[in-house]
Design a protein around this motif. Structure first.
Motif, PDB file in Angstrom:
ATOM      1  N   VAL A 152       0.877  -1.174   0.000  1.00 32.72           N
ATOM      2  CA  VAL A 152       0.000   0.000   0.000  1.00 32.72           C
ATOM      3  C   VAL A 152       0.915   1.225   0.000  1.00 32.72           C
ATOM      4  N   GLU A 153       0.773   2.083  -1.010  1.00 36.74           N
ATOM      5  CA  GLU A 153       1.573   3.308  -1.039  1.00 36.74           C
ATOM      6  C   GLU A 153       0.964   4.327  -0.075  1.00 36.74           C
ATOM      7  N   VAL A 154       1.815   4.909   0.755  1.00 32.66           N
ATOM      8  CA  VAL A 154       1.367   5.863   1.768  1.00 32.66           C
ATOM      9  C   VAL A 154       1.851   7.249   1.348  1.00 32.66           C
ATOM     10  N   ALA A 170       1.130   1.754  11.325  1.00 34.75           N
ATOM     11  CA  ALA A 170       0.877   0.695  12.311  1.00 34.75           C
ATOM     12  C   ALA A 170      -0.390  -0.084  11.944  1.00 34.75           C
ATOM     13  N   LEU A 171      -1.415   0.644  11.499  1.00 41.41           N
ATOM     14  CA  LEU A 171      -2.674  -0.008  11.136  1.00 41.41           C
ATOM     15  C   LEU A 171      -2.462  -0.959   9.953  1.00 41.41           C
ATOM     16  N   LEU A 172      -1.726  -0.488   8.943  1.00 43.15           N
ATOM     17  CA  LEU A 172      -1.491  -1.323   7.757  1.00 43.15           C
ATOM     18  C   LEU A 172      -0.689  -2.569   8.123  1.00 43.15           C
ATOM     19  N   GLY A 176      -1.450  -6.820   8.060  1.00 45.59           N
ATOM     20  CA  GLY A 176      -0.607  -7.693   7.238  1.00 45.59           C
ATOM     21  C   GLY A 176      -0.185  -7.066   5.929  1.00 45.59           C
ATOM     22  N   LYS A 177      -0.352  -5.737   5.817  1.00 47.15           N
ATOM     23  CA  LYS A 177       0.028  -5.061   4.574  1.00 47.15           C
ATOM     24  C   LYS A 177       1.477  -4.573   4.648  1.00 47.15           C
ATOM     25  N   VAL A 178       2.018  -4.219   3.497  1.00 51.12           N
ATOM     26  CA  VAL A 178       3.385  -3.711   3.420  1.00 51.12           C
ATOM     27  C   VAL A 178       3.304  -2.237   3.011  1.00 51.12           C
ATOM     28  N   PRO A 179       3.343  -1.302   3.989  1.00 46.03           N
ATOM     29  CA  PRO A 179       3.249   0.108   3.626  1.00 46.03           C
ATOM     30  C   PRO A 179       4.557   0.606   3.024  1.00 46.03           C
ATOM     31  N   ALA A 180       4.467   1.432   1.979  1.00 49.47           N
ATOM     32  CA  ALA A 180       5.666   2.011   1.359  1.00 49.47           C
ATOM     33  C   ALA A 180       5.442   3.517   1.247  1.00 49.47           C
ATOM     34  N   GLY A 316       8.731  -7.596   1.722  1.00 50.02           N
ATOM     35  CA  GLY A 316       9.351  -6.422   2.336  1.00 50.02           C
ATOM     36  C   GLY A 316      10.532  -5.973   1.511  1.00 50.02           C
ATOM     37  N   ALA A 317      11.697  -5.914   2.164  1.00 50.51           N
ATOM     38  CA  ALA A 317      12.894  -5.389   1.513  1.00 50.51           C
ATOM     39  C   ALA A 317      13.289  -6.271   0.324  1.00 50.51           C
ATOM     40  N   PRO A 318      14.114  -5.734  -0.588  1.00 52.45           N
ATOM     41  CA  PRO A 318      14.561  -6.527  -1.734  1.00 52.45           C
ATOM     42  C   PRO A 318      15.158  -7.872  -1.322  1.00 52.45           C
ATOM     43  N   SER A 319      15.066  -8.818  -2.243  1.00 54.77           N
ATOM     44  CA  SER A 319      15.471 -10.193  -1.951  1.00 54.77           C
ATOM     45  C   SER A 319      16.947 -10.299  -1.619  1.00 54.77           C
ATOM     46  N   GLY A 320      17.266 -11.326  -0.877  1.00 53.82           N
ATOM     47  CA  GLY A 320      18.667 -11.706  -0.710  1.00 53.82           C
ATOM     48  C   GLY A 320      19.461 -10.869   0.264  1.00 53.82           C
TER      49      GLY A 320
END
Ligand SMILES: NC(=O)c1ccc[n+]([C@@H]2O[C@H](COP(=O)([O-])OP(=O)(O)OC[C@H]3O[C@@H](n4cnc5c(N)ncnc54)[C@H](O)[C@@H]3O)[C@@H](O)[C@H]2O)c1
Length: 333
Positions: A152-154, A170-172, A176-180, A316-320
């Motif tokens: 979800v873009e914030v 915090a709500l997102l 279980g969402k990934v806020p960006a 979340g963050a980029p892989s690896g």
């Protein structure tokens, strides 16, 4: 800032799914829509979504029932927004309508209630002008289907209080969402700017006869589109080398489409009523039932992919980044 109850104004494609996301997170949700038919079908649509989630984000039928019981559908906006901690507007993408609905919401809410627009990309400042208290307002860009897509873009505005942004993050996360965070108030935020840059070129390739719509879609889905859930475009640039990106962009960028208005091909189709699924024809033919099959297949695949990403710690963050070093392979475009 405690958020236990929220309201969603507009129960269409996004609104009903957004209501579901927060009811699944344990919040009480009031849902309204000015269209009685849309209100009447909202709970059944959410129930259908929950069925698709069984065994994943919803454990069993009792869990699904508990989610539905937390959602109240009401015909009145003032009733929906009374005694809530946060209100979402999810009405049509029409700037004047959104301003009018935000004004109406504000007239019925205490000044500390957080107000959120689910716009696809209007600048926050262009919406916030409607409000007396823009410090409690921001935009959240969910992606369709909202109960499946993690990010979800914030987009805070110039006046948004930091505690409002923190409470929204915090709500997102609770849901279980990934806020960006989007750091500048630009139209389209990040996702739709990227998506429409791609669509502009895709449409130009078809308009210029370089490839058919089927081949443009196949090439996209089964090449770089396939790897995108795991490796983002900038991570790919690093893997391939900035020198390679520079070499390709030097000859390619001057040749890419740079139209600043919708292509004539699109305008002609709109003029002929070829709007896509809603009229039965767009770039493809859409006989009855085909869109439902495509959407069902899309959502099932997305639900599985999200589970896979969660299982591999990739939501979340980029892989690896957190993994042990392995022998470096050579990687090309
Ligand atoms: N559909 C998508 O893929 C998508 C993705 C991300 C964001 N968005 C954004 O989400 C918002 C909603 O889009 P959607 O696709 O759900 O649209 P939609 O047309 O499916 O639903 C909008 C709903 O708002 C209702 N509505 C209109 N005026 C109202 C009013 N005054 N009071 C109460 N209800 C009212 C309509 O009856 C309709 O049911 C838009 O801003 C859109 O740009 C859409």
């Amino acid at each position: 800032m405690r958020i236990d109850k929220l309201a969603v104004i507009g129960a269409g494609t996004m609104g009903h799914g957004i209501a579901q996301v927060f009811a699944q997170a344990g919040l009480q949700v009031a849902l309204t829509d000015s269209n009685a038919k849309v209100r009447g079908s909202a709970l059944a649509r959410i129930e259908g979504n929950l069925d698709a989630c069984l065994g994943r984000s919803v454990t069993d039928r009792n869990g699904a029932l508990a989610v539905l019981e937390r959602i109240t559908v009401t015909p009145d906006l003032d009733e929906a927004v009374s005694a809530v901690d946060l209100v979402f507007e999810a009405v049509f993408e029409d700037l004047e309508l959104k301003r009018q609905v935000l004004r109406e919401i504000e007239a019925h809410c205490a000044p500390q209630v957080i107000l959120i627009s689910s716009t696809s990309g209007y600048r926050v400042r262009d919406l916030a002008v409607a409000l007396d208290h823009p410090e409690r307002f921001l935009a959240l860009h969910f992606w369709n289907p909202p109960y499946v897509v993690p990010v979800v873009e914030v987009m805070p505005g110039a006046h948004t209080l930091p505690e409002v942004v923190d409470a929204t993050f915090a709500l997102l996360q609770k849901a279980g969402k990934v806020p960006a965070l989007v750091r500048k108030d630009v139209p389209g935020y990040v996702g739709n700017r990227l998506q429409h840059a791609l669509r502009r070129e895709a449409i130009a390739l078809v308009a210029e006869g370089v490839a058919s719509p089927e081949d443009v879609d196949t090439i996209t889905r089964l090449s770089f589109g396939l790897r995108m859930p795991v490796v983002g475009p900038l991570e790919t640039v690093d893997l391939a080398g900035l020198d390679l990106t520079q070499a390709i962009q030097t000859y390619l960028l001057p040749d890419l489409d740079r139209s600043t208005a919708p292509k004539q091909l699109v305008r002609d189709k709109v003029g002929r009523g070829e709007l896509g699924v809603k009229t039965g024809e767009g770039f493809y033919e859409w006989p009855p039932g085909r869109a439902a099959r495509v959407i069902r297949r899309r959502d099932e695949a997305l639900l599985e992919m999200v589970e896979w990403l969660r299982g591999h710690d990739l939501l979340g963050a980029p892989s690896g980044q957190a993994e042990a070093p392995v022998e470096e392979p050579r990687h090309n475009e």
